[in-house]
Write an enzyme that holds these catalytic residues in place. Structure first.
Site, PDB file in Angstrom:
ATOM      1  N   ALA A 114       0.852  -1.198   0.000  1.00 16.86           N
ATOM      2  CA  ALA A 114       0.000   0.000   0.000  1.00 16.86           C
ATOM      3  C   ALA A 114       0.885   1.245   0.000  1.00 16.86           C
ATOM      4  CB  ALA A 114      -0.886   0.001   1.241  1.00 16.86           C
ATOM      5  N   LYS A 115       0.319   2.378  -0.264  1.00 13.28           N
ATOM      6  CA  LYS A 115       1.035   3.651  -0.171  1.00 13.28           C
ATOM      7  C   LYS A 115      -0.004   4.770  -0.111  1.00 13.28           C
ATOM      8  CE  LYS A 115       5.464   4.832  -0.404  1.00 13.28           C
ATOM      9  NZ  LYS A 115       6.581   4.034   0.087  1.00 13.28           N
TER      10      LYS A 115
END
Lengths: 430, 66
Positions: A114-115
């Site tokens: 994720a980011k």
């Protein structure tokens, strides 16, 4: 005129995503990845965009835009950084989230990728405004993050303090009896607030370890080997520190302020002391002479550690490289053309996805300690990091040998095959 | 900010004299990245005089010579 501007913007925006997709497609083709699984991995699972108001110091209200992209969670909870920067947008978050999926998969961690972050220029805001922005963003994310769902970490312009604010806000939204069960909602926390010993040096130690494993494999003695480092930040310093302890000699360093060289050796800790006292600049260090920046990569040495920026080793300077090993402490320091030249010359490249994975492994240890109510000593953390990284490293070497590919291709193959296996075993719901 | 919209260099304290790259248009991460807020006191950047001579001087108003 308007059309031209839009066109240009699109090309620039897609650069990072295209690069990640190209690496993925290359590895997927070489393992003949199941086309249905390829479809899944090409897309992100969830993309959250939140707009939230925050009261500024002057009493006015400003509305911010925050992002969280969750690419894949086949192997475990989503994991990745949160950055505060004007360049944060959905495309950047997508590319970096996908990158995290490959990285955690290769490292053998029970995580996905994720980011996210907030689109803002942090220099425009005071410390207390940033605290309110962080807390309100955490509230806006709500239960889309969580210790067993999505675990953020520091990134550009976010640090241990930011993580402590997120933790505090997230915990405050839970019933009193559940609050302390949520310490592992973020990693990269200050040690006093549930952070782990050794997290500061984990990435640099990881870079050093991959070099050490490579040397063992190739039966190279690291003593008296010359190495040069680009970037003397956290990664550059710790890598140099551990290499020096092993007997290798630091002969040149390049940072934003310039390039220095001493063929007889530069003392790593003296350079750090100078840099600390000199506004984080190495230029002017008495133990070395200054050098033109363009000469850096062509210097006479055995190992190069690019630990600063992407796209630093290009077709132009790759031909001049005399080292026989490049350890990618930074993300994407070698461009595609340069890599071809280097591989043809017989120079080994320890790819970024493996070389700098010590950081995310360190985060995993912090998460594990919080989750199990444990506090590990520094030597324990370092020993576990070595064990974990050794597994990844030798798996990459083995795959490279069996499939007759370079280390980067091998690393991507391992990462994607692990995800493929998870999907094949679990099947697709319903 | 105007020149490097797609780059973290846009808010980096070193941007005016960084020797790491000439192409600062698309940098997404950098171990040298330093933001003004990371420091306790207002940024006073020290740069060698040679670098100042070779730059256009536009961004050097707040720099201290060493």
């Amino acid at each position: 005129m308007v059309t031209k501007t839009l066109k240009k913007k699109r090309v620039l925006k897609q650069g990072m995503l295209e690069n990640v997709m190209r690496q993925f497609n290359h590895a997927a083709d070489s393992i003949d990845l199941n086309p249905n699984i390829r479809k899944i991995l090409e897309m992100t699972n969830n993309e959250l965009v939140v707009h939230f108001p925050v009261r500024m110091d002057n009493g006015e209200v400003e509305v911010f835009t925050g992002y969280r992209v969750q690419h894949n969670n086949a192997l475990g909870p989503y994991k990745g950084g949160l950055r505060y920067h004007a360049t944060v947008d959905i495309d950047a978050a997508r590319a970096l989230a996908m990158w995290m999926t490959w990285k955690t998969s290769l490292a053998g961690l029970p995580y996905g990728g994720a980011k996210g972050g907030i689109q803002l220029n942090p220099k425009k805001y005071s410390h207390s405004e940033l605290e309110r922005i962080t807390r309100r963003f955490t509230y806006a994310l709500g239960d889309n993050i969580g210790p067993e769902l999505d675990i953020p970490a520091p990134d550009v312009n976010t640090n241990a303090q930011t993580m402590a604010w997120i933790l505090d806000t997230y915990m405050s939204t839970k019933p009193p009896a559940e609050r302390s069960m949520n310490m592992h909602v973020v990693t990269g926390k200050p040690i006093g607030a549930g952070g782990s010993e050794g997290r500061d040096r984990a990435t640099g130690y990881g870079v050093f370890l991959t070099i050490k494993f490579w040397a063992e494999q190739k039966k190279v003695d690291l003593r008296n080997r010359k190495f040069i480092v680009q970037g003397f930040g956290n990664v550059g310093y710790w890598t140099s520190h551990f290499l020096e302890k092993e007997g290798a000699i630091l002969t040149a360093v390049q940072d934003a302020s310039g390039t220095i060289l001493n063929e007889k050796g530069i003392s790593v800790d003296s350079l750090l002391a100078y840099s600390d006292a000199n506004n984080r600049s190495i230029y002017g260090f008495a133990g070395a002479k200054s050098l033109d920046s363009s000469e850096f990569f062509g210097l006479d040495c055995d190992i190069i550690v690019p630990a600063a920026l992407g796209n630093q080793i290009t077709a132009d300077n790759a031909k001049k490289i005399k080292a026989y090993l490049i350890a990618e402490g930074a993300n994407g320091p070698t461009d595609v053309e340069a890599e071809e030249i280097l591989l043809k010359k017989g120079i080994d490249i320890i790819p970024d996805i493996l070389c700098n994975s010590g950081g995310v492994i360190g985060s995993y240890f912090e998460w594990l300690q919080n989750r199990n109510g444990e506090i590990w000593q520094l030597d324990e953390v370092m020993a576990k990091l070595e064990k974990k990284l050794k597994e990844s490293f030798f798996k990459v070497m083995e795959t490279a040998k069996i499939r007759n590919v370079d280390m980067r291709s091998a690393a991507f193959i391992i990462a994607i095959e692990r995800l493929e296996e998870a999907y094949v075993q679990r099947g697709i719901f319903p | 900010m105007k020149n490097y919209k797609r780059s973290v260099c846009s808010t980096c304290s070193y941007v005016s004299f960084c020797s790491l790259t000439t192409d600062k248009s698309n940098i997404s991460s950098c171990s040298e990245y330093l933001h003004r807020l990371d420091e306790e006191y207002p940024q006073i950047t020290k740069v060698p005089i040679e670098i100042l001579r070779s730059s256009d001087g536009e961004n050097n108003k707040n720099l201290v010579l060493i």
